[in-house]
Structure formats: structure tokens, C-alpha cells
Scaffold this motif. Structure first.
Motif, PDB file in Angstrom:
ATOM      1  N   TRP A 201      21.083  28.683 -60.955  1.00  0.00           N
ATOM      2  CA  TRP A 201      20.190  29.148 -59.529  1.00  0.00           C
ATOM      3  C   TRP A 201      20.911  30.526 -59.265  1.00  0.00           C
ATOM      4  CZ3 TRP A 201      16.125  25.482 -57.491  1.00  0.00           C
ATOM      5  CH2 TRP A 201      15.202  26.782 -57.008  1.00  0.00           C
ATOM      6  N   ARG A 202      20.535  31.726 -59.834  1.00  0.00           N
ATOM      7  CA  ARG A 202      21.527  33.098 -59.425  1.00  0.00           C
ATOM      8  C   ARG A 202      20.556  33.867 -57.815  1.00  0.00           C
ATOM      9  NH1 ARG A 202      23.554  36.543 -64.563  1.00  0.00           N
ATOM     10  NH2 ARG A 202      23.579  37.977 -62.463  1.00  0.00           N
ATOM     11  N   HIS A 203      19.733  33.979 -58.225  1.00  0.00           N
ATOM     12  CA  HIS A 203      18.946  34.387 -57.207  1.00  0.00           C
ATOM     13  C   HIS A 203      17.110  34.212 -56.502  1.00  0.00           C
ATOM     14  CE1 HIS A 203      21.245  37.666 -57.549  1.00  0.00           C
ATOM     15  NE2 HIS A 203      21.300  37.912 -58.977  1.00  0.00           N
ATOM     16  N   ILE A 204      17.076  33.743 -55.506  1.00  0.00           N
ATOM     17  CA  ILE A 204      15.666  33.270 -54.705  1.00  0.00           C
ATOM     18  C   ILE A 204      15.442  34.059 -53.732  1.00  0.00           C
ATOM     19  CG2 ILE A 204      17.570  31.617 -53.501  1.00  0.00           C
ATOM     20  CD1 ILE A 204      14.390  29.549 -53.607  1.00  0.00           C
ATOM     21  N   TRP A 205      14.229  34.618 -53.472  1.00  0.00           N
ATOM     22  CA  TRP A 205      13.597  35.872 -52.639  1.00  0.00           C
ATOM     23  C   TRP A 205      12.506  34.953 -52.723  1.00  0.00           C
ATOM     24  CZ3 TRP A 205      15.823  37.439 -57.231  1.00  0.00           C
ATOM     25  CH2 TRP A 205      16.938  38.282 -56.602  1.00  0.00           C
TER      26      TRP A 205
END
Length: 96
Positions: A40-44
Motif C-alpha cells: 500500500w504505497r500511498h493513501i490520501w
């Protein structure tokens, strides 16, 4: 493979608060474990919504499905996943 994923969370209003809090705590632990692993590389967060945009790096569609369906909040989510690939005009070499 990279995937852009939008997740909209719709917890029912009649779900007992203690149950909702327990599910949310498990969700947080699971998602942070996946972030630490690099899957899960990025979360915004999407401002004003109980929703997020995320980027996953996984082996294939099946692995993404396994991860998403393992989310404790999965039964309360609407999820849209889009496969991504490197754009020929990209200047960064570290985004595969």
C-alpha cells in the motif's frame, strides 16, 4: 503492478458504536501493516468525505483483490480500482 484505488466507506448508522470502533481499529492496523510492507504505497483522504485515494503495488489483480477483500471495513465500502502503468513522458525513474 500499480493500481489506483478509490475507497468510499459507508458504515451504517445503526451499527453499535463499540463494534464500529473495533472494526476501525482493525482496519487501521491492517492498512498500516500493508503500508510498511510496501504493498500500500500511498493513501490520501478525500477532503470532506469518508473516502480515500490509494496506490497499491502488487503482483497482480488477484493479490489486489485478496488485500482489498481482507479489509475489515470491506463490507461497508464501495471500491473502484484502476490499473496503472508508467507514462512514456514520466521523468522519475523510481515510479514503476
Amino acid at each position: 503492478m500499480l493500481f489506483h484505488v478509490r475507497m468510499d466507506v459507508n458504515i451504517p448508522h445503526d451499527l453499535p458504536a463499540a463494534e464500529a470502533a473495533e472494526i476501525i481499529a482493525r482496519e487501521r492496523a491492517y492498512s498500516q501493516e500493508l503500508q510498511r510492507s510496501g504493498k500500500w504505497r500511498h493513501i490520501w483522504r478525500i477532503a470532506g468525505q469518508y473516502a480515500n485515494y490509494s496506490v497499491f503495488e502488487v503482483k497482480d489483480n488477484a493479490e489486489l483483490h485478496e488485500i482489498l477483500s481482507g479489509l475489515p471495513l470491506f463490507r461497508f465500502m464501495d471500491i473502484e480500482a484502476t490499473p496503472l502503468l508508467r507514462h512514456p513522458s514520466a521523468v522519475r525513474d523510481d515510479d514503476s
